[in-house]
Motif scaffolding. Structure first.
Motif, PDB file in Angstrom:
ATOM      1  N   VAL B 448     -40.396 -29.504 -33.407  1.00  0.00           N
ATOM      2  CA  VAL B 448     -40.423 -30.638 -32.583  1.00  0.00           C
ATOM      3  C   VAL B 448     -39.869 -31.843 -33.318  1.00  0.00           C
ATOM      4  N   GLY B 449     -38.660 -32.278 -32.921  1.00  0.00           N
ATOM      5  CA  GLY B 449     -38.231 -33.487 -33.487  1.00  0.00           C
ATOM      6  C   GLY B 449     -37.201 -33.238 -34.681  1.00  0.00           C
ATOM      7  N   PRO B 488     -46.878 -32.574 -29.588  1.00  0.00           N
ATOM      8  CA  PRO B 488     -46.381 -33.558 -30.393  1.00  0.00           C
ATOM      9  C   PRO B 488     -45.200 -33.486 -31.474  1.00  0.00           C
ATOM     10  N   SER B 489     -44.689 -34.517 -31.683  1.00  0.00           N
ATOM     11  CA  SER B 489     -43.674 -34.523 -32.792  1.00  0.00           C
ATOM     12  C   SER B 489     -44.013 -33.761 -34.018  1.00  0.00           C
ATOM     13  N   GLY B 490     -43.316 -32.951 -34.583  1.00  0.00           N
ATOM     14  CA  GLY B 490     -43.618 -32.268 -35.861  1.00  0.00           C
ATOM     15  C   GLY B 490     -44.311 -30.983 -35.799  1.00  0.00           C
ATOM     16  N   SER B 491     -44.679 -30.663 -34.360  1.00  0.00           N
ATOM     17  CA  SER B 491     -45.235 -29.262 -34.174  1.00  0.00           C
ATOM     18  C   SER B 491     -44.328 -28.175 -34.472  1.00  0.00           C
ATOM     19  N   ALA B 511     -48.256 -30.599 -34.663  1.00  0.00           N
ATOM     20  CA  ALA B 511     -48.132 -31.922 -35.451  1.00  0.00           C
ATOM     21  C   ALA B 511     -48.445 -31.593 -37.017  1.00  0.00           C
ATOM     22  N   VAL B 515     -42.088 -35.448 -39.751  1.00  0.00           N
ATOM     23  CA  VAL B 515     -40.737 -35.482 -39.242  1.00  0.00           C
ATOM     24  C   VAL B 515     -39.989 -36.391 -40.303  1.00  0.00           C
TER      25      VAL B 515
END
Lengths: 211, 544
Positions: B448-449, B488-491, B511, B515
């Motif tokens: 994600v991200g 969340p971002s980085g997942s 997470a 990222v």
């Protein structure tokens, strides 16, 4: 004329032929309406088609049983009529098989195969009794009234008992031993009439064979 | 010859007085102790459900019949509706018996929806404790009884007032200390419950309704805390680490915060916020189930069926009319042939179909796996599921230790959840890189991200890079579309076993990737063709 040729003649007779054609068209219409179309995947066509077929066979059985009794068709005429009706059961079976295959009902195969024959034979016997009872003046009119009355009585009886005992509509969808026993009991009148017995003239009543 | 001793006759009023005095003694004893759950125990022992107390924890659920059997539902006697709860049964000197649980999970609209559960309890001398997870949906009534031979040795019930869906905050401390009061800001909508070390189960499935564990007991159980953390609870050591004895502080692995499975262990005060972001594994599984796991088979085209039936009727009519005896026999033979053909053409391949999906939340070297099984049945049937399974939609079912049976109407599907369990993580994330730890490669990786990533070979290392949004198989794409908004971002999202659709597991490490660091390290990289197609938002198809 052998028995099979007689059956063929009986199937060609207008009353049986029209009834067969009408039943086939009814089943075709039910199949066309009940079979899923478009994006629908739930195939419930058998749950309508089987009761329709079973109830129609009950009507045919009762009607022709009463007809044979009123017309004094005799043993051979009644035998051929009953055989013709059994042929109708066989000829309409593929339509029910298609619906049953697609619907996958939770019923044992033997019940769906046997119950139309039980219904037909039982109601043929009931019709024979009714026809014998109303034989005489206005017999046709009385039979027309008595057969629907018989159906109404059986439906009412089932509703009152809360079980599938005598109603051909509901019996098609669930295994019911009482229904099978009742149909076998109702079969007794035509068994009594149709089976050859010692000391009885087998040709008795031949004059009504072409009824 | 010695005569057998007989009990002296007791007058009815004497027996009644003795019972009343005994009941009063029990109530006064437990009230003097002043501990919430035991108040409930006394009330349950007297045959009534506990009632909430002002400002304190809701009393617990325990039944104690002549100290021969005790039933505890929920950790510390606190039931969390809509979550997995432990059911602990303790018997003493009791022969083999049966625990019978009866729930009504219906609503005012649906009416009664009964759930009947029977678990065989091992018998024998001494104390025998058995515990198993049970998903308890919101209920209108819950009752239990322990049946031994032909008599009931313990029973109790809960009313709908006890169907509380708020999660619990376990406070592991020595008895008698006051509960922390500054937890409401960090742990909103939770109930604080005081527990002792022996109250903590070692099965992660028991912690479905636990939001966090505040540890201020000098000797906390490491296994119980690990199970709680893996299950998704935030375990917080509120005292200096030197305060604790045993191996429990090893969960931190020398850090102030350490992710373990779906939860974490950290240090801090009772009111300090956990440093790790939490994800709800149950919510992720529910989101993933937005797509059906199985699809009902497509029926034969209606046009084909109707035209074939019409043609058959016409041919039969012609044969009967013009064929004579030969035509009649041919028509009967044709009927049999057409019947066989219709059966083989229109019959679906099987009466039941099954699909599975698992979502694993990775944290460190452990993961919490939550699984769902979906079965579709064409005829009306009672569908069998593994033991402890619970349907997502409240419906009637019965369960034993051997399995769960759910009566299902024709052409319907049932989705059940299985108890979550701890497994070894298939990959770890270290230094912003994903390392596979299993013999199977990781496929359909997505951060994600950052976007889609290359597959990770078995035992290999994959360093995520920024890429354009990628396209996956329709099923994976649909699953990711429902999961990514919850993360969340980085997942990290990746899959194993999805190629066959039979045993597909989606692994999620929330997470886990920095990222910004990944973007700075590698910059945008163009990946192979499959990754350059934008992630579609429509048109997913589930497996047939």
């Amino acid at each position: 004329m052998n028995r099979f040729a007689g059956l063929s003649e009986r199937l060609r007779s207008p009353d049986i032929a029209q009834a067969t054609l009408l039943l086939g068209l009814i089943l075709l219409a039910v199949l066309a309406v009940g079979w899923p179309g478009g994006d629908s995947r739930v195939n419930d066509s058998w749950s309508i088609l089987a009761p329709v077929r079973n109830a129609a066979l009950a009507l045919l059985g009762a009607g022709f049983g009463a007809q044979q009794a009123v017309r004094r068709a005799g043993r051979q005429g009644a035998q051929l009529t009953l055989l013709a009706l059994v042929a109708v059961v066989v000829l309409t079976w593929p339509l029910e098989l298609a619906a049953q295959a697609g619907s996958y009902p939770a019923l044992p195969w033997y019940w769906t195969a046997v119950v139309p024959l039980l219904t037909l034979s039982g109601f043929f016997g009931a019709g024979t009794l009714l026809g014998t009872a109303v034989r005489g003046p206005y017999a046709g009119l009385l039979a027309v009234v008595a057969i629907p009355a018989l159906f109404a009585l059986l439906v009412w009886f089932d509703l009152a008992m809360g079980r599938s005992l005598a109603n051909p509509w509901t019996a098609a969808g669930a295994v019911s031993l009482p229904y099978a026993l009742l149909m076998l009991a109702m079969t007794l009148p035509w068994v009594w009439i149709l089976l050859p017995r010692r000391g009885r003239d087998p040709r008795r009543g031949r004059e009504g064979d072409d009824a | 010859m010695p005569r057998p001793l007989a009990n002296p006759p007791v007058a009815p009023w004497q027996s009644l007085t003795c019972r009343l005095l005994r009941a009063l003694l029990i109530v006064s004893t437990y009230l003097a102790a002043g501990v919430g759950p035991t108040v409930g125990a006394a009330q349950a022992a007297l045959g009534g459900a506990g009632t909430p107390t002002e400002g304190g924890p809701i009393p617990g659920v325990r039944a104690d019949a002549e100290a021969r059997a005790q039933v505890t539902i929920g950790i510390g006697g606190e039931v969390v509706a809509g979550a997995w709860n432990p059911v602990r049964v303790s018997t003493r000197d009791l022969p083999a018996s049966t625990l019978v649980l009866s729930l009504d999970v219906g609503t005012l609209k649906s009416g009664e929806v009964p759930v009947d559960i029977e678990y065989a309890l091992p018998g024998g001398g001494g104390v025998v404790v058995s515990e198993r997870p049970l998903f308890i949906p919101p209920f209108r009534s819950l009752s239990w009884r322990i049946r031994s031979a032909d008599r009931v040795v313990a029973s109790g019930s809960l009313s709908s007032r006890r169907s509380d869906e708020r999660r619990v905050l376990l406070v592991l401390q020595e008895p008698g200390r006051p509960l922390p009061t500054d937890t409401s800001a960090v742990w909103p909508s939770t109930r604080a419950v005081e527990v002792g070390p022996s109250d903590l189960p070692s099965d992660p499935a028991a912690y479905g309704g636990v939001a966090g564990v505040l540890v201020s007991h000098p000797s906390p159980p490491a296994e119980g805390l690990l199970a709680a953390a893996v299950a998704g609870a935030q375990v917080v050591f509120t005292e200096p680490l030197t305060f604790y004895s045993g191996a429990a502080t090893g969960l931190l692995e020398g850090r102030t915060s350490n992710r373990l499975g779906a939860g974490s262990a950290s240090t801090g005060g009772a009111g300090s916020e956990p440093t790790s972001s939490a994800v709800d594994s149950a919510s992720l599984l529910s989101a993933a189930l937005g797509q059906p796991l199985v699809r009902l088979p497509s029926p034969a085209p209606r046009r084909v069926i109707v035209l074939a039936a019409l043609a058959y009727l016409v041919v039969v009519a012609l044969m009967l009319r013009f064929g004579g005896a030969q035509g009649t026999s041919a028509a009967l033979l044709l009927a049999l042939l057409c019947g066989v053909a219709a059966w083989s053409y229109a019959r679906p391949s099987a009466p039941q179909f099954e699909g599975r999906l698992a979502v694993g939340i990775v944290g460190g070297e452990l993961a919490l796996m939550t699984e769902a099984v979906e079965q579709a049945t064409l005829p009306r049937a009672t569908l069998p599921f593994p033991a402890s399974a619970s349907p997502f939609v409240p419906q009637e079912y019965s369960a034993t230790e051997g399995g769960v049976d759910i009566p299902t109407a024709a052409w319907r599907q049932v989705v059940v959840r299985l108890p979550p369990r701890a497994v070894t993580a298939p990959f770890t994330v270290q230094d912003n890189a994903i390392r596979s730890r299993i013999g199977e490669g990781l496929s359909n990786s997505y951060v994600v991200g950052l976007g889609s990533q290359l597959d990770t070979p078995p035992g290999g290392l994959m360093r995520p890079v920024a890429s354009e949004e990628g396209v996956f198989s329709p099923r994976t794409e649909a699953l990711y579309l429902s999961l990514v908004p919850l993360l969340p971002s980085g997942s990290v999202l990746t899959t194993t076993g999805c190629a066959t659709h039979d045993d597909c597991t989606i692994w999620i490490a929330p997470a886990a990737i920095d990222v910004a660091a990944a973007r700075a390290a590698a910059g945008a990289v163009r990946l192979p063709a499959r990754s350059r197609i934008p992630l579609r938002s429509t048109g997913p198809e589930a497996p047939s």
